[in-house]
Design an enzyme around this catalytic site. Sequence first.
Site, mmCIF file in Angstrom:
data_model
loop_
_atom_site.group_PDB
_atom_site.id
_atom_site.type_symbol
_atom_site.label_atom_id
_atom_site.label_comp_id
_atom_site.label_asym_id
_atom_site.label_seq_id
_atom_site.Cartn_x
_atom_site.Cartn_y
_atom_site.Cartn_z
ATOM 1 N N PRO A 12 -60.102 -13.402 -25.261
ATOM 2 C CA PRO A 12 -60.408 -14.196 -24.075
ATOM 3 C C PRO A 12 -61.649 -13.737 -23.312
ATOM 4 C CG PRO A 12 -58.498 -12.792 -23.682
ATOM 5 C CD PRO A 12 -58.800 -12.722 -25.160
ATOM 6 N N ASN A 13 -62.360 -14.737 -22.814
ATOM 7 C CA ASN A 13 -63.534 -14.586 -21.942
ATOM 8 C C ASN A 13 -64.790 -14.125 -22.664
ATOM 9 O OD1 ASN A 13 -62.167 -15.313 -19.426
ATOM 10 N ND2 ASN A 13 -61.055 -13.397 -19.724
ATOM 11 N N ARG B 294 -71.266 -13.432 -18.047
ATOM 12 C CA ARG B 294 -70.106 -12.739 -17.485
ATOM 13 C C ARG B 294 -70.436 -11.267 -17.215
ATOM 14 N NH1 ARG B 294 -65.272 -10.483 -21.292
ATOM 15 N NH2 ARG B 294 -63.926 -9.810 -19.595
ATOM 16 N N TYR C 249 -71.319 -6.056 -19.584
ATOM 17 C CA TYR C 249 -71.310 -6.557 -20.962
ATOM 18 C C TYR C 249 -72.688 -6.910 -21.516
ATOM 19 C CZ TYR C 249 -66.326 -6.817 -19.992
ATOM 20 O OH TYR C 249 -65.028 -6.497 -19.666
ATOM 21 N N ASN D 123 -62.302 -7.847 -31.467
ATOM 22 C CA ASN D 123 -62.414 -7.529 -30.046
ATOM 23 C C ASN D 123 -61.367 -8.398 -29.359
ATOM 24 O OD1 ASN D 123 -62.958 -7.036 -27.407
ATOM 25 N ND2 ASN D 123 -65.159 -7.466 -27.523
ATOM 26 N N ALA E 133 -59.040 -8.506 -23.194
ATOM 27 C CA ALA E 133 -57.957 -8.001 -22.331
ATOM 28 C C ALA E 133 -56.629 -7.865 -23.081
ATOM 29 C CB ALA E 133 -57.798 -8.905 -21.115
ATOM 30 N N GLU F 66 -61.352 -1.949 -34.343
ATOM 31 C CA GLU F 66 -61.315 -2.466 -32.969
ATOM 32 C C GLU F 66 -62.674 -2.224 -32.327
ATOM 33 O OE1 GLU F 66 -58.011 -0.987 -30.651
ATOM 34 O OE2 GLU F 66 -59.178 -1.139 -28.799
ATOM 35 N N HIS G 99 -65.345 -2.933 -28.869
ATOM 36 C CA HIS G 99 -65.552 -3.338 -27.475
ATOM 37 C C HIS G 99 -67.015 -3.148 -27.129
ATOM 38 C CE1 HIS G 99 -61.235 -3.454 -26.861
ATOM 39 N NE2 HIS G 99 -61.170 -2.304 -27.498
ATOM 40 N N ARG H 298 -63.810 3.143 -17.997
ATOM 41 C CA ARG H 298 -63.554 2.088 -17.011
ATOM 42 C C ARG H 298 -62.227 2.323 -16.281
ATOM 43 N NH1 ARG H 298 -64.725 -3.599 -19.491
ATOM 44 N NH2 ARG H 298 -64.618 -4.072 -17.265
ATOM 45 N N ARG I 47 -57.595 0.087 -18.573
ATOM 46 C CA ARG I 47 -58.315 -0.247 -19.812
ATOM 47 C C ARG I 47 -58.376 0.935 -20.775
ATOM 48 N NH1 ARG I 47 -60.874 -5.285 -18.615
ATOM 49 N NH2 ARG I 47 -61.245 -5.437 -16.387
HETATM 50 C C1 DQA Z 1 -63.761 -5.712 -23.731
HETATM 51 C C2 DQA Z 1 -63.093 -4.694 -22.778
HETATM 52 C C3 DQA Z 1 -61.803 -5.244 -22.211
HETATM 53 O O1 DQA Z 1 -61.215 -4.295 -21.319
HETATM 54 C C4 DQA Z 1 -62.076 -6.512 -21.449
HETATM 55 O O2 DQA Z 1 -60.853 -7.093 -20.990
HETATM 56 C C5 DQA Z 1 -62.876 -7.517 -22.180
HETATM 57 C C6 DQA Z 1 -63.960 -7.043 -23.056
HETATM 58 C C7 DQA Z 1 -65.129 -5.228 -24.208
HETATM 59 O O3 DQA Z 1 -65.622 -5.779 -25.195
HETATM 60 O O4 DQA Z 1 -65.738 -4.338 -23.603
HETATM 61 O O5 DQA Z 1 -62.716 -8.715 -22.010
HETATM 62 O O6 DQA Z 1 -62.921 -5.869 -24.867
#
Ligand code: DQA
Length: 148
Positions: free
Chosen positions: A9-10, A17, A22, A73, A76, A97, A99, A106, A110
């Site tokens: 998501p997002n 964003r 990011y 990725n 959240a 995994e 990020h 952070r 997280r």
């Molecule tokens: C993320 C880190 C996560 O904590 C966050 O919710 C994201 C992006 C990252 O790529 O840094 O949406 O996965």
Amino acid sequence: MHIAVLNGPNLNLLGEREPEVYGRTTLAEIEARTRERARTLGVDMSWTQTNHEGDLVDAIQRLKGKADGLVINAAAFTHTSLAVRDALLAVRVPFVEVHLSNIFGREPERHRSVLADAAVGLVTGFGAESYRLGLEGLVGHLQARHGA
Ligand code: DQA
């Protein structure tokens, strides 16, 4: 070799964003760069993004017998989703995994990943490059495993 990349998501909002966290690279740009690296590595790549937990679970379930490895990725959902974890354990596709941000630098919420212990490895904190690094690490791992 087929590698799937799944985004949670997002991540569709990358570029606009929280750029201070990011960066300014869009997900489409990251996809293009990662595809280019996949091409030079000689692997096929599929790319998916979803904002929905159930869709992510469905996408993971569909990998069974189709993908040799996964770069994920989960955004959240990394920190919360036992459903995503269970799907990864069920299909048993080796995964890395990734990020963009360093999740350990952070907020405390997280710092925990419910996926990480089942992963081949983690790449966290290299911005858009985390995807390329994750892909390279995963392909190297799979080639070593298959004696290539
Ligand atoms: C993320 C880190 C996560 O904590 C966050 O919710 C994201 C992006 C990252 O790529 O840094 O949406 O996965």
